[in-house]
Design an enzyme around this catalytic site. Structure first.
Site, PDB file in Angstrom:
ATOM      1  N   GLY A  76       0.798  -1.227   0.000  1.00 37.32           N
ATOM      2  CA  GLY A  76       0.000   0.000   0.000  1.00 37.32           C
ATOM      3  C   GLY A  76       0.827   1.270   0.000  1.00 37.32           C
ATOM      4  N   ASP A 128      -2.633   3.813  -9.265  1.00 36.56           N
ATOM      5  CA  ASP A 128      -2.320   4.591  -8.061  1.00 36.56           C
ATOM      6  C   ASP A 128      -2.640   6.079  -8.249  1.00 36.56           C
ATOM      7  OD1 ASP A 128      -1.584   3.047  -5.884  1.00 36.56           O
ATOM      8  OD2 ASP A 128       0.395   2.634  -6.698  1.00 36.56           O
ATOM      9  N   CYS A 181     -18.880   3.783 -20.978  1.00 35.01           N
ATOM     10  CA  CYS A 181     -18.102   3.595 -22.202  1.00 35.01           C
ATOM     11  C   CYS A 181     -18.626   2.389 -22.979  1.00 35.01           C
ATOM     12  CB  CYS A 181     -16.608   3.505 -21.880  1.00 35.01           C
ATOM     13  SG  CYS A 181     -15.611   4.081 -23.278  1.00 35.01           S
ATOM     14  N   MET A 219     -22.177   1.876 -22.326  1.00 28.84           N
ATOM     15  CA  MET A 219     -23.105   2.749 -23.054  1.00 28.84           C
ATOM     16  C   MET A 219     -23.332   2.174 -24.450  1.00 28.84           C
ATOM     17  SD  MET A 219     -22.566   5.152 -25.690  1.00 28.84           S
ATOM     18  CE  MET A 219     -23.208   6.692 -26.301  1.00 28.84           C
ATOM     19  N   HIS A 227     -15.853   8.301 -19.016  1.00 33.69           N
ATOM     20  CA  HIS A 227     -15.625   7.547 -17.779  1.00 33.69           C
ATOM     21  C   HIS A 227     -15.829   8.443 -16.557  1.00 33.69           C
ATOM     22  CE1 HIS A 227     -13.669   3.864 -19.452  1.00 33.69           C
ATOM     23  NE2 HIS A 227     -13.480   4.679 -20.480  1.00 33.69           N
ATOM     24  N   GLU A 250     -16.110   7.591 -13.570  1.00 34.42           N
ATOM     25  CA  GLU A 250     -15.423   7.063 -12.372  1.00 34.42           C
ATOM     26  C   GLU A 250     -14.071   7.723 -12.127  1.00 34.42           C
ATOM     27  OE1 GLU A 250     -15.825   5.553 -15.235  1.00 34.42           O
ATOM     28  OE2 GLU A 250     -14.289   4.054 -15.690  1.00 34.42           O
TER      29      GLU A 250
END
Ligand code: GLN
Length: 534
Positions: free
Chosen positions: A17, A72, A382, A385, A508, A510
């Site tokens: 992490g 990341d 994307c 859709m 996108h 997100e």
């Protein structure tokens, strides 16, 4: 004030992490009023992760300027709420490409081109690029890979050189693992000691050690690590496993990571970190008043990292709605006419994920059909859709074998077509429609209600598009283009106004969802799935 540089390295094991520790440090410094950016150096030879299969490396994250980057960077943006760019993600491939291009131009004036100094100089240039013009007080550079990897050696050597050059303006935070041996009930520090020794062999002394652990570290363990690894005891910190990554900044604040970093870099620490919005998000996240189940239909569902930003988007949007979003992972390749009902019945919402190529397409089309026919809130992203558009053509417009040119070049009804500028493209890397493009929304649409404004900008990563030759047919029968790019006319959003909430986005959403700014479409989608929402 000169720009400060923090390097985050990792030892003992991968996947500890580093990205979350780097993001948490950035968040804490930012909360103290400092401007911070984070950069990831990836030791692989691909120029960027755009050509990597998501099974290899998880999601490919796209920035505003259209860079295809490591996932990341998504964490960096979600934590800091600051956009990143191409400069924030450099790979070994890119470093070598730049050096070789310079060599071909004759820039090295006949010199033998070598790892030291030419490759390390190029790495250095890319690190310092972010510190130029004093835009940032602190540049955090995360070095991918694990200490001891052959691939990361030039990066560690660069860190050594930079620490020498920059003196107190640079420091290294090294993340390691303290395993717990259940049989003897002991926490073991030897791997950490070895890992720091290995760094010392390359001439780098880390100033701060963050120890990943499943159990609280007793004081004597910290003292022991400090003693063996030449660091001050206050610079040995634990990072205990927590239920959500968004708690890590607070946990690292308890360990005083920000204070120790500031002290070592000579940054004043008068102000207390301002984390009000962060804390209120965490409170909502941990105290949901209801739960919903949303099916995520995709072809890489075995590896959840392949959909990282979507998962995080649901976490942000869930908290904004005081709801816990449970994701049901549905493999599009395993969805067929026979099991469709069994796999999709009872879902509160369906999301069809982005993707490339033929595999799993028919399963995705079934999912879109199921959502449309059963009035289940639907968000297609994307490819998701494009799938909704294909499904509508086949089952509502009666255009038999309608398809995307990507899946079937011979289709009689190419409702999804190759973009004009893509027709001459032959190379795969970095050649899609990438990055931020404007979109104008139609008033009263679900999209407009979600954003609360007419003009938006969203990030793209695709080659195919809605075929406007069919638009009139769609709109006559109830699927409307509610968002379009006003310059090119490209369809950005489709909706079915008759449906409870059915939205397909060519972009996108997100990528732009952050803790402080959950994405409007995700928030509206989750809202539409809530039981008490009519
Ligand atoms: N494969 C589709 C295209 O290239 C969709 C891409 C995606 O979902 N990101 O247009």
């Amino acid at each position: 004030m000169s720009t400060k540089y923090v390097f985050v390295t990792g030892g003992v094991a991968s996947s500890l992490g580093k990205g979350i520790i780097a993001s948490s440090l950035a968040k804490l410094l930012q909360a103290r009023g400092y401007s911070v950016t984070i950069q990831k150096l990836d030791p692989y030879i691909n120029i960027d992760p755009g050509t990597l299969n998501p099974y290899e490396h998880g999601e490919c994250y796209v920035t505003e300027d259209g860079a295809e980057t490591d996932l990341d960077l998504g964490h960096y943006e979600r934590f800091t709420n600051m956009p990143t760019s191409q400069a924030n993600n450099i790979t070994t491939g890119r470093i070598y490409q730049n050096v070789i291009n310079k060599e071909r131009k004759g820039d090295y004036l006949g010199k033998t081109v070598q790892i030291i100094p030419h490759i390390t100089d190029e790495i250095k240039r890319n690190i310092k690029l972010l510190g130029k013009d004093g835009k940032f007080d602190v540049v955090i550079t995360e070095i991918g890979g694990t200490i001891g990897d052959i691939e990361s050696l030039p990066y560690i050597e660069t860190v050594r050189q930079l620490k020498w050059e920059l003196g107190n303006d640079a420091l290294v935070v090294h993340l390691t693992l303290v395993p717990y041996l259940a049989a003897s009930g002991e926490l073991k520090t030897k791997p950490t000691q070895h890992s720091v020794k290995q760094m010392l062999e390359t001439g780098v002394q880390p100033e701060i050690l963050v120890l990943r652990t499943e159990h609280q570290l007793p004081e004597d363990i910290r003292r022991k690590v400090a003693l063996f690894c030449n660091v001050t005891p206050d610079a040995v910190m634990q990072s205990v496993d927590v239920s959500t990554i968004y708690e890590v900044p607070l946990k690292m604040q308890e360990e005083q990571l920000d204070v120790v970093v500031c002290n070592k870099l000579g940054l004043p620490v008068e102000k207390e970190p301002e984390l009000k919005a962060w804390n209120s998000f965490l409170y909502n996240l941990k105290n949901p008043t209801q739960e919903v189940e949303i099916g995520l239909v995709g072809k890489y569902v075995e590896l959840h990292d392949a959909y990282k930003s979507i998962v995080e988007g649901f976490i942000h949007a869930g908290a904004a709605n005081n709801a816990k979003v449970n994701i049901k992972w549905i493999h599009s390749g395993e969805l067929d006419e026979k099991n469709c009902e069994e796999k999709l019945a009872g879902l509160d919402g369906i999301l069809v994920a982005p993707g490339f190529g033929l595999r799993g397409i028919e399963g995705k089309i079934l999912a879109a059909k199921y959502a449309r026919e059963n009035n289940i809130p639907y968000l297609g992203i994307c490819l998701g859709m494009q799938i909704a558009v294909i499904e509508y053509a086949r089952n509502v417009l009666n255009l038999k074998n309608a398809d995307s040119i990507e899946m079937n070049e011979q289709t009689p009804f190419p409702v999804i077509n190759l973009m004009e500028e893509q027709k001459t493209v032959t190379e795969k890397g970095g050649t899609m429609r990438l990055g931020a493009y404007d979109c104008t929304l139609i008033k009263d649409s679900n999209a407009y209600k979600a954003y609360g404004k007419e003009n938006i900008s969203e990030r793209h990563r695709h080659r195919y598009e809605f075929n406007n030759e069919f638009l009139a047919k769609y709109e006559e029968s109830g699927m409307i283009a509610t968002g379009r790019n006003s310059e090119t006319g490209l369809v950005e959003i489709v909706e079915i106004p008759e449906h409870k909430w059915f939205v397909g986005a060519q972009f996108h959403p997100e990528y732009k969802s952050t803790v402080v700014n959950p994405h409007p479409l995700f928030v509206a989608f989750v809202k539409a799935t809530l039981k008490n929402n009519i």
